[in-house]
Design a protein around this motif. Structure first.
Motif, mmCIF file in Angstrom:
data_model
loop_
_atom_site.group_PDB
_atom_site.id
_atom_site.type_symbol
_atom_site.label_atom_id
_atom_site.label_comp_id
_atom_site.label_asym_id
_atom_site.label_seq_id
_atom_site.Cartn_x
_atom_site.Cartn_y
_atom_site.Cartn_z
ATOM 1 N N LEU A 197 4.547 -10.511 -11.552
ATOM 2 C CA LEU A 197 3.420 -9.667 -11.441
ATOM 3 C C LEU A 197 2.582 -9.785 -12.800
ATOM 4 O O LEU A 197 1.327 -9.884 -12.613
ATOM 5 C CB LEU A 197 3.685 -8.070 -11.118
ATOM 6 C CG LEU A 197 4.439 -7.738 -9.760
ATOM 7 C CD1 LEU A 197 4.767 -6.333 -9.544
ATOM 8 C CD2 LEU A 197 3.180 -7.916 -8.870
ATOM 9 N N LYS A 201 -1.255 -11.462 -12.342
ATOM 10 C CA LYS A 201 -2.352 -10.759 -12.682
ATOM 11 C C LYS A 201 -3.060 -11.447 -13.666
ATOM 12 O O LYS A 201 -4.528 -11.530 -13.860
ATOM 13 C CB LYS A 201 -2.043 -9.300 -13.024
ATOM 14 C CG LYS A 201 -1.632 -8.514 -11.917
ATOM 15 C CD LYS A 201 -2.052 -6.904 -12.325
ATOM 16 C CE LYS A 201 -3.342 -6.936 -11.772
ATOM 17 N NZ LYS A 201 -3.948 -5.561 -12.108
ATOM 18 N N GLY A 204 -5.230 -13.878 -12.298
ATOM 19 C CA GLY A 204 -6.386 -13.513 -11.573
ATOM 20 C C GLY A 204 -6.141 -13.344 -9.880
ATOM 21 O O GLY A 204 -7.147 -13.074 -9.265
ATOM 22 N N ALA A 205 -4.956 -13.452 -9.586
ATOM 23 C CA ALA A 205 -4.477 -13.411 -8.367
ATOM 24 C C ALA A 205 -4.713 -11.812 -7.863
ATOM 25 O O ALA A 205 -4.504 -11.108 -8.764
ATOM 26 C CB ALA A 205 -3.126 -13.828 -8.164
ATOM 27 N N LYS A 206 -5.009 -11.594 -6.804
ATOM 28 C CA LYS A 206 -4.953 -10.236 -6.249
ATOM 29 C C LYS A 206 -3.625 -9.635 -5.790
ATOM 30 O O LYS A 206 -3.137 -10.550 -4.979
ATOM 31 C CB LYS A 206 -6.006 -10.061 -4.934
ATOM 32 C CG LYS A 206 -6.198 -8.594 -4.527
ATOM 33 C CD LYS A 206 -7.270 -8.490 -3.530
ATOM 34 C CE LYS A 206 -7.371 -6.961 -2.982
ATOM 35 N NZ LYS A 206 -8.321 -6.663 -2.112
ATOM 36 N N VAL A 207 -3.294 -8.669 -6.066
ATOM 37 C CA VAL A 207 -1.946 -7.927 -5.852
ATOM 38 C C VAL A 207 -2.484 -6.694 -4.829
ATOM 39 O O VAL A 207 -3.165 -5.751 -5.339
ATOM 40 C CB VAL A 207 -1.071 -7.629 -7.060
ATOM 41 C CG1 VAL A 207 0.188 -6.882 -6.647
ATOM 42 C CG2 VAL A 207 -1.066 -8.636 -7.669
ATOM 43 N N TYR A 217 4.881 -0.742 -9.185
ATOM 44 C CA TYR A 217 4.134 -1.810 -9.273
ATOM 45 C C TYR A 217 2.640 -1.625 -8.320
ATOM 46 O O TYR A 217 1.562 -2.213 -8.707
ATOM 47 C CB TYR A 217 4.814 -2.789 -8.019
ATOM 48 C CG TYR A 217 6.105 -3.163 -8.545
ATOM 49 C CD1 TYR A 217 6.450 -3.194 -9.922
ATOM 50 C CD2 TYR A 217 7.101 -3.505 -7.648
ATOM 51 C CE1 TYR A 217 7.590 -3.615 -10.570
ATOM 52 C CE2 TYR A 217 8.525 -3.950 -8.239
ATOM 53 C CZ TYR A 217 8.740 -3.971 -9.424
ATOM 54 O OH TYR A 217 9.887 -4.417 -9.945
ATOM 55 N N ALA A 219 0.915 0.639 -9.143
ATOM 56 C CA ALA A 219 -0.231 1.131 -10.258
ATOM 57 C C ALA A 219 -0.976 0.184 -10.632
ATOM 58 O O ALA A 219 -2.087 0.153 -11.070
ATOM 59 C CB ALA A 219 0.530 1.958 -11.165
ATOM 60 N N ILE A 220 -0.283 -1.202 -10.692
ATOM 61 C CA ILE A 220 -1.044 -2.154 -11.422
ATOM 62 C C ILE A 220 -1.800 -3.136 -10.192
ATOM 63 O O ILE A 220 -2.280 -4.106 -10.496
ATOM 64 C CB ILE A 220 -0.223 -2.957 -12.427
ATOM 65 C CG1 ILE A 220 0.860 -3.925 -11.523
ATOM 66 C CG2 ILE A 220 0.342 -2.178 -13.388
ATOM 67 C CD1 ILE A 220 1.531 -4.720 -12.230
ATOM 68 N N ALA A 221 -1.390 -2.716 -8.814
ATOM 69 C CA ALA A 221 -2.144 -3.731 -7.904
ATOM 70 C C ALA A 221 -3.557 -3.531 -7.846
ATOM 71 O O ALA A 221 -3.906 -2.387 -8.302
ATOM 72 C CB ALA A 221 -1.403 -3.180 -6.530
ATOM 73 N N ASP A 222 -4.163 -4.246 -7.567
ATOM 74 C CA ASP A 222 -5.662 -4.487 -7.293
ATOM 75 C C ASP A 222 -5.888 -3.605 -6.139
ATOM 76 O O ASP A 222 -6.994 -2.846 -6.201
ATOM 77 C CB ASP A 222 -6.050 -5.772 -7.045
ATOM 78 C CG ASP A 222 -5.952 -6.753 -8.106
ATOM 79 O OD1 ASP A 222 -6.664 -6.548 -9.088
ATOM 80 O OD2 ASP A 222 -5.165 -7.462 -8.258
ATOM 81 N N GLU A 223 -5.253 -3.493 -5.251
ATOM 82 C CA GLU A 223 -5.355 -2.635 -4.097
ATOM 83 C C GLU A 223 -4.229 -1.662 -3.585
ATOM 84 O O GLU A 223 -3.146 -2.460 -3.638
ATOM 85 C CB GLU A 223 -6.062 -3.331 -2.911
ATOM 86 C CG GLU A 223 -6.269 -2.318 -1.714
ATOM 87 C CD GLU A 223 -7.191 -2.875 -0.767
ATOM 88 O OE1 GLU A 223 -7.577 -4.286 -0.737
ATOM 89 O OE2 GLU A 223 -7.791 -2.216 0.211
#
Ligand code: MGD
Ligand code: MGD
Ligand code: SF4
Ligand code: SF4
Ligand code: SF4
Ligand code: SF4
Ligand code: SF4
Ligand code: MO
Lengths: 963, 321, 252
Positions: A197, A201, A204-207, A217, A219-223
């Motif tokens: 992860l 990140k 620049g991939a989206k999580v 996890y 909490a740090i996800a983009d969405e």
């Protein structure tokens, strides 16, 4: 400014006087560690930078290994019960006495009927040994903990992809552009996921985290998609619906690697309905459109224009075809058949799976679902991930480069710990397959030895040979009704009811039903319950209060209904109190273990790997009077004492002197043993004769072995010749044959047909409807059972648990450092939910389920879906367990949600489990909350197991500073 | 902030002690040396002795706050930067001057004839002691007033309040001492004491109003490095049970208790003393017991005020805990 | 001496990436583990197996809920905290004994426990909650920036970094010289807009925090949006959608 007089610091002091490289066991992730010793005490444990699992990092648990090893709760001596069971009163005995006793009990029960031994293990990773041992003993009543853990994930994957999430697959951390995490808090791959992860990140991939709770996890996800528990299947279907509608799917991938084009017989009511159309050699067929002119060749059912299809049925796995994926075709024998893809498209294009239709139930806005579908499609198709690496497929076709879909999924127990989890897991795999996102660059990837044939070849043992051993290991894969372990009336044969019509694909067994059934002698009485490393009277039990009762209940004659309980634990857990005989295990720094490819491999997508643990400390010198033995050693000893077939030589002598001896010398098949590295003369890897120096090689190599997958074999493993050849050479697969990914599961359809009255093995009448309903060959969604049987107005909230990243189930709380982070848990509520109930931080609440009530303190946190409440798993402890003081917060304020979770469905019928796999449905729990009066303690409380807390200040390390 | 009793006793007792010392010096400075030596050396010795006992008790009490009291001597070394160190150094200096004065004052006791009274140069020592006493109190105040993370202690009135407290308690003590030594006229001093008590009440009122109204100078977002304006609440503390920081800095006092305690302290350190001074003025014969009450009340009031000074002071750590 | 040394050229410190910190506490425990046996050990734990367990930790991990704004969704923030090795720290200047000091050569702020009298003043003076008093030992303790690792030539060079940096599973922690604008950490701070904490207090922290990257969730108000323009390439109301795949030329 005056010159400073700074103290002179001693900065060149060596960390310790020795470093030993072994494998962490503060959890099942199995990272490599360097254990620095000074004066034979542990000075420092660090991650091994060379280790493929953790590459030098170490989690909180791993760093707290010192405190685990020196825990006051360690058991030091075999214990024989002296009081009543459950009173936690024991007498210390010597090993000879303990082993004689155990061997006597085991010999006796084996003589009566080997099935009278129930051998169930928990968190261990020695199933390669324990399963084999059970097979030699001859009992079918064996399993590890997978049934209550994540068998939905394992089975859903193995029956669909020949691999699975869990720690058997991983996102393409290097190339993925879009990662969806479905119901993952920690997983068994904790450090690799965290490393991945962080890396993703950074790229620049989206999580995207799909989870009712947004922590870790999430909490740090983009969405964060704050979904309602149990509805992920619906969300997946809506995404599939959108992708199908927009034709954003990878049909080329589907016909190449899946059974999308395979023809399914359409013969409603017939014995072959829903089975694949096959030719005389049993090969599945597809409809090859040949060179037919484009347009009007075949006609889907119900479209009207009757144009006879051109082309012909051909073996689906052959090449050079132009397979049809839509249409109804007439087979040479006159039967009608349609391609799998058409069934898929028909089902999921149904408006009931549109975003608007599911939004309400999932708690995810329709517009969000549509956007997510678009994002998935964009990530997969707009910019394919290309790796300039030629490769050759199984048909010998060379491809100049590897082209993949930058969408990856990972999922765990948020999906699997529901009674609809098997199908939900299949739904996620279906979605991945439609995107062409399985084992391509940028997508989910198999870790060798996966993929395996679907389903894997080994079936569960069911009959005994002349020497009393089973014909195969007790756990295996069910290929059809004939493989079930049922009696003539179709009733369960196994104690846990796994592999019965109730839970046919319970491929990991069902540990969660064992104690009730042993108590109820259902289907038959057992004499000995042998358990290992499972805290089954507490945090791994559903219905804890009754479980404790079953463990201690007596029959009319005053005898315990479960006659003998032997338990091996390393620490004074809640379960120890319920044993008649306790076999004290070593800590992870004192014993040999094999982290084997035959068990739960530690491979990653680019390499196969296995590892060992070896004693870095001598248990005998660790504490005055400490006399413990590794359970595996003990198991081999017991097996030899009772003369189990493969455990003794022809002369009746023990065949293996120790577990280390077994690791090196036991061969599962010629040339295949527990460890794959340095076989033969030390230069053979994967397969080869036993090598007496093998363990030295491991020690010299940091405790692990790994073999790189050849560069040309790293993707498309299911159909990559280079990979499959390599895999066969390594001994992972018998034949280098492609694995056809199963959108449509014929195995499931076989059960449905049986339930519809076809075939030689059919379910009893009472099970027919259930089997017919839940053995749908394509993924389905249904309301989780607990919710569907309850008045949801009465129980409006879902309640789930999460793994704290710094605790491993129950066993972290004895750790002086880790328990300071969380010594008690709270029920977390969304502020809106709290407001509805007039609750504020630290208020007390009654939490009611259909099964019971707990009274606990709550805290408000907006990071949860408002109709869900949650808490950290396994923080609550029984008073006096784990050598904690009786007033420790874990016991007085902490709590388990398990007290609320029933082991049966509300209507009292089936186990609280998935109807396909028997997976325990921990997260189906529905509750209501009510304000309670302030209380001094959480409820319920159970009798105290002692008051043992050693409260002298702990000054660990003081000695090192002086030294 | 956690109100540690060792520290409360320290500041209260040493404050009173240095206050008493200061007043005694003032008195001494304006006495005619000859007359003094002839008439009341014991009174002065008694007052200085009492003051010394008080601030010594205070200083000892402060040792109770230390983890390694046997190393307290090290605390004199950092007077360049540390107010605590400066306070220590000042305390030592004051001990030296007090010792010298006591030597001179006790001359008659030692049987030394000194009809000429205190030598002139002693005046400098007297003034130095006075200044030293007040500076020591100021250093104590500055220990707190210099701490940026505790905004309530940065209030400009912290230093004056410490000083006035010392002066008030010291004065009341001195008057009591004078009375005990026998009927000295104290009427003007009663007025001064009453005035100090009133002034203190006013300053504390201003202080409390100030800290109640003044928002913390730092925002949660700044403490977390987030852009201004984002709304943040604690989800989980690092440890579920208390730790050093939460017990030391996280002491919370309910508002309603604070209000009650403020009232009690003002009653004790201002209202009662003023009343007592008035009574002592009206009924000089009853002055001794009345002043004793005033002394007790002022000391108790100071203790409560000190307790509040800590308990109400919010450490910035609590912004994010 | 608690006078501050002349500003050093080398300013060793940590850079912590709040964008990838998952709040796992690995850094906190590895710190505990290393330092328990290191030059400032032990990090004593009181009532280790009883009620109210508490101990000395140099690094503690907080978690927060951050409310949504017009453009950003609500989020959860994990936030590890340890000494920031400030350039002008009052924790040093308030110390009466000289036990608390800032190293002249690299700016590391340390406590000389042999001098410390345990007056706790430095902990009051630290706004960052970075000082940890040990009642059992009677002295103040704090993050050492693992000074006994980073210069320790008995440790392989690649591992000569603080224990917390070594352990961090998401690699959210970075160590280096923030005084050197060309160092990796300085560049990271520049690239990602790293921030000091509470700069207005004037302590001039050396450590930097990299703020969370903007979240990429849906547009605000998405939840209320109704189905809009048709997104599929075919008009499904007219045709059976399956037809589009009828003649798809596929090959295997
Ligand atoms: N509410 C709720 N309940 C759950 C879950 C949930 O999510 N929510 N999760 C479920 C899942 S997936 C699982 S896997 C189970 C886990 O539950 P368990 O498998 O019961 O896990 P532990 O509590 O850690 O217990 C394992 C036992 O192993 C012992 N042990 C530790 N180290 C050793 C060793 O080296 N040797 C031996 N012999 N013993 C050792 C420990 O002392 C402990 O008694 O919990 C389940 N229970
Ligand atoms: N630190 C640590 N690591 C562990 C363990 C441990 O005890 N501690 N245990 C190990 C074991 S035995 C296991 S089985 C694995 C389990 O690993 P995980 O699957 O990561 O474990 P859980 O904490 O059960 O996580 C379940 C997640 O699913 C979410 N969830 C619950 N219901 C739903 C739902 O319906 N839909 C979705 N999308 N999400 C949902 C929960 O909020 C939670 O975040 O972890 C292993 N790793
Ligand atoms: S994840 Fe942590 S506890 Fe698990 S094996 Fe790795 S370091 Fe050990
Ligand atoms: S170890 Fe890394 S990810 Fe975990 S809490 Fe510390 S900084 Fe965050
Ligand atoms: S963070 Fe606190 S302890 Fe560290 S240097 Fe700054 S003020 Fe001192
Ligand atoms: S506690 Fe120790 S280091 Fe801190 S200010 Fe006092 S003497 Fe200095
Ligand atoms: S730098 Fe060292 S002492 Fe400081 S927080 Fe990290 S591990 Fe702890
Ligand atoms: Mo599990």
């Amino acid at each position: 400014m005056r010159a400073m007089r700074q103290p002179v610091l001693e900065l060149q002091k060596p960390v310790g006087d020795q470093v030993r490289q072994t494998t962490c066991y503060m959890c099942a992730c199995r990272c490599g560690i360097n254990v620095h010793l000074r004066d034979n005490k542990v000075r420092y444990i660090e991650g091994n930078p060379a280790h493929p699992v953790n590459r030098g990092v170490l989690c909180a648990k791993g760093s707290a290994g010192i405190m685990q090893h020196y825990s006051p709760a360690r058991l030091d001596k075999p214990l024989l019960r002296v009081g009543e069971r459950g009173e936690n009163k024991f007498r210390e005995i010597e090993w000879d006495e303990a082993l004689d006793l155990a061997a006597g009990w085991l010999r006796e029960s084996r003589a009566r009927d080997p099935d009278r031994l129930a051998f169930f293990t928990g968190r261990d990773q020695s199933q390669a040994l324990t399963g084999w041992w059970a097979q030699q003993y001859g009992t079918i009543n064996y399993a590890a903990h997978g049934g209550f853990c994540s068998v939905n994930m394992a089975a859903g994957g193995l029956y669909t992809l020949g691999g699975s999430f869990w720690e058997f697959g991983e996102p393409d951390w290097e190339h993925s552009k879009y990662l969806m995490l479905w119901g993952v808090a920690e997983d068994h791959d904790s450090n690799p996921i965290k490393l991945g992860l962080g890396h993703m990140k950074g790229r620049g991939a989206k999580v995207v985290a799909v989870n009712p709770v947004r922590s870790g996890y999430g909490a740090i996800a983009d969405e964060w998609v704050g979904i309602r528990p149990g509805t992920d299947g619906l969300l997946a279907f809506a995404l599939i619906h959108e992708l199908l509608k927009a034709d954003r799917i990878d049909l080329d991938y589907l016909v190449r690697y899946t059974n999308a084009h395979w023809l399914v017989v359409r013969n409603p009511g017939g014995a072959d309905d829903g089975l694949f159309a096959r030719d005389g050699e049993g090969r599945g067929l597809c409809w090859d459109r040949g060179q037919a002119p484009v347009g009007g060749t075949s006609v889907p059912k119900g479209i009207g224009t009757e144009v006879p299809p051109t082309g012909k049925a051909m073996p689906a796995e052959s090449t050079g075809l132009s397979p049809a994926v839509i249409g109804e075709f007439t087979l040479p024998d006159g039967r009608k058949a349609v391609p799998v893809f058409q069934l898929v498209a028909e089902r999921y294009l149904d408006p009931k799976y549109s975003p608007d239709a599911v939004a309400e139930r999932c708690g995810v806005p329709a517009a969000t679902i549509r956007r997510l579908a678009n994002e998935l499609a964009a990530a997969a198709f707009d910019e394919p991930v290309v790796i300039e690496q030629p490769w050759t497929d199984v048909h010998g076709v060379r491809h100049e480069r590897m082209v993949g879909r930058g969408v990856s999924f990972h999922a765990m127990r948020g999906i699997s710990a529901h009674s609809n989890g098997f199908h939900t897991c299949r739904a996620l795999h279906l979605l991945q397959l439609l995107l062409g996102a399985v084992d391509t660059p940028g997508s989910f990837r198999y870790q060798p030895p996966f993929p395996r044939p679907i389903p894997p070849a080994n079936r569960p043992g069911k009959t005994r040979q002349a020497n009393g051993a089973l014909d195969a290991a007790p756990l295996g894969f069910i290929h059809g009704p004939e493989d079930l372990l049922v009696d003539a009336q179709g009733q369960p044969r196994r104690l846990d009811h796994a592999y019965s019509w109730r839970y046919p694909l319970a491929v990991h067994g069902m540990l969660h039903t064992v104690i009730r059934n042993a108590w109820a002698a259902d289907p038959a009485p057992v004499d000995v319950l042998l358990m290992f490393m499972a805290n089954m009277s507490w945090n791994s039990a559903m219905n804890t209060a009754e479980t404790m009762h079953w463990l201690t209940d007596k029959d009319d004659a005053g005898e315990y209904r479960i006659p003998k309980i032997i338990y091996s634990d390393a620490y004074a857990s809640e379960m120890v109190a319920y044993a008649d005989l306790v076999l004290p295990d070593t800590t992870y720094l004192e014993r040999f273990d094999a982290i084997s490819l035959l068990d739960r491999p530690i491979s990653d997508a680019d390499r196969a790997a296995d590892a060992i643990r070896h004693p870095v400390l001598d248990s005998a010198t660790q504490r005055e009077g400490r006399d413990v033995r590794g359970f595996q050693d003990v198991l081999l000893d017991l097996g030899a004492r009772i003369g189990l077939p493969a455990l003794v030589t022809d002369a009746g002598k023990p065949r293996y002197g120790s577990y280390a001896d077994y690791i090196v010398n036991h061969e599962r098949a010629p040339g295949v043993g527990l460890l794959a590295g340095w076989r033969g003369d030390g230069d053979q890897h994967g397969k080869g004769p036993p090598n007496p120096a093998q363990l030295d090689h491991y020690r010299a190599n940091g405790g692990f072995w790994s073999a790189e997958v050849p560069a040309e074999g790293r993707y498309f493993k299911m159909a990559n010749r280079d990979f499959l050849d390599w895999s066969q050479r390594m001994g992972f697969i018998a034949k280098a044959e492609p694995v056809v990914l199963q959108l449509y599961s014929e195995t499931l359809q076989k059960f449905r047909l049986a339930a519809q009255g076809h075939g030689p093995v059919q379910p009893p009448a009472a099970e027919r409807e259930r089997v017919a309903t839940y053995f749908d060959p394509l993924p389905i969604w249904y309301e989780p059972f607990e919710g569907s049987q309850l008045d949801l107005k009465r129980y409006p909230l879902s309640a789930v648990t999460q793994r704290p990243p710094f605790m491993y189930h129950a066993w972290g709380s004895q750790n002086a450092w880790l328990r300071q982070i969380t010594a008690r848990n709270f029920l977390y509520l969304h502020p809106e939910t709290a407001a509805r109930h007039g609750l504020a931080d630290d208020d007390w609440v009654h939490v009611d389920s259909h099964h019971g009530r707990i009274t606990v303190q709550c805290r408000l946190a907006a990071n949860v879906q408002p109709d869900t409440v949650w808490t950290w798993n396994a923080i609550g402890k029984r008073r006096g367990a784990w050598k904690l003081a009786a007033d420790a917060p874990e016991a007085t304020k902490g709590f388990l949600l398990n007290h609320l979770i029933s082991d049966k469905l509300p209507d009292g019928g089936y186990a609280n489990a998935d109807p396909v796999t028997g997976q325990a449905a921990w997260f189906d729990l529905r509750v209501a909350i009510h304000r309670a009066d302030p209380a001094a303690e959480s409820h319920p409380q159970f009798a105290e197991l002692g008051d043992n807390g050693d409260n002298a200040p702990l000054r660990y390390g003081a000695g090192f500073r002086k030294a | 902030m956690h109100p540690a009793f060792s520290v409360l006793f320290f500041t209260t007792l040493s404050g009173a002690g240095y206050g008493l010392l200061a007043w005694t010096m003032l008195l001494l400075a304006f006495e005619r040396p000859g007359a003094l030596m002839g008439h009341t050396p014991l009174l002065f010795l008694g007052l200085i002795g009492t003051a010394t006992v008080l601030f010594t008790l205070g200083l000892f009490s402060s040792l109770g706050h230390l983890g390694q009291p046997q190393r307290a001597w090290r605390a004199f070394s950092q007077w360049r930067t540390s107010w605590l160190s400066r306070e220590g150094v000042m305390a030592v200096l004051v001990y030296l001057t007090v010792l010298a004065l006591a030597w001179w004052l006790s001359a008659p006791l030692r049987g030394v004839e000194s009809g000429a009274g205190l030598p002139d140069e002693v005046r400098w020592v007297i003034w130095a002691t006075l200044l030293g006493a007040l500076l020591t109190v100021a250093c104590t105040a500055m220990i707190y007033a210099s701490l940026k993370p505790i905004p309530a202690w940065r209030h400009p009135l912290v230093l004056p309040v410490y000083l006035v407290f010392a002066l008030l308690c010291g004065l009341l003590l001195m008057m009591l001492g004078q009375r005990l030594a026998g009927g000295v006229a104290i009427a003007p001093l009663l007025v001064v004491a009453g005035f100090l008590a009133g002034l203190l009440a006013l300053m504390k009122w201003l202080y409390w109003r100030g800290i109640d109204r003044r928002p913390l100078p730092v925002s949660k977002t700044s403490a977390l490095g987030l852009p201004e304006g984002r709304e943040v609440s604690v989800f989980e503390r690092p440890h579920t049970e208390a730790n050093y920081l939460t017990t030391e800095m996280g002491f919370v006092l309910a508002r309603k208790h604070a209000r009650k305690l403020r009232l009690i302290s003002v009653l004790l350190f201002a209202f009662v003393p003023v009343l007592c001074c008035w009574l002592a003025w009206l009924f000089p014969d009853a002055a001794t017991p009345v002043l004793a009450v005033a002394v007790l009340a002022s000391l108790l009031g100071a203790l409560v005020e000190r307790w509040l000074f800590f308990a109400e002071a919010k450490h910035l750590v609590m912004l994010y805990y | 001496m608690t006078g501050l040394p002349a500003p050093s050229k080398v300013k060793l410190g940590l850079v912590i990436d709040l964008d990838t910190c998952v709040g796992c506490h690995a850094c906190a425990v590895s710190c505990k583990e290393w330092n328990a046996g290191g030059i400032t050990g032990p990090l004593t734990d009181e009532r280790p197996y009883g009620k109210d367990p508490s101990g000395v930790w140099f690094n503690r991990v907080h978690s927060y809920d951050v409310a949504a704004t017009d453009t950003q969704p609500a989020s959860t923030l994990h936030f590890p905290r340890s000494c920031l090795h400030c350039e002008t720290p009052a924790c040093v200047t308030v110390c009466p004994t000289g036990a608390s000091y800032k190293r002249a050569e690299d700016g590391i702020v340390l406590v000389d426990e042999d001098k410390c009298i345990g007056c706790k003043l430095c902990s009051w003076a630290c706004p960052y909650g970075a000082r940890e008093y040990s009642a059992v030992e009677g002295v103040m303790k704090k993050c050492t920036l693992c000074v006994d690792r980073i210069y320790n030539e008995t440790i392989p060079e690649a591992s000569r970094e603080p224990a917390c940096v070594q352990a961090c599973p998401t690699r959210a922690r970075h160590f280096g010289d923030l005084g050197d604008p060309d160092s990796k950490v300085s560049k990271l701070v520049a690239d990602r807009g790293g921030v000091p904490l509470m700069p207005e207090l004037g302590y001039a922290p050396v450590n930097r925090y990299l703020p969370p990257r903007p979240r990429r969730a849906g547009p605000p108000g998405e939840a209320e949006a109704v189905a809009d323009s048709p997104r599929e390439s075919l008009d499904t109301s007219q045709l059976n959608p399956l037809l589009r795949w009828l003649d798809r030329a596929l090959s295997r």
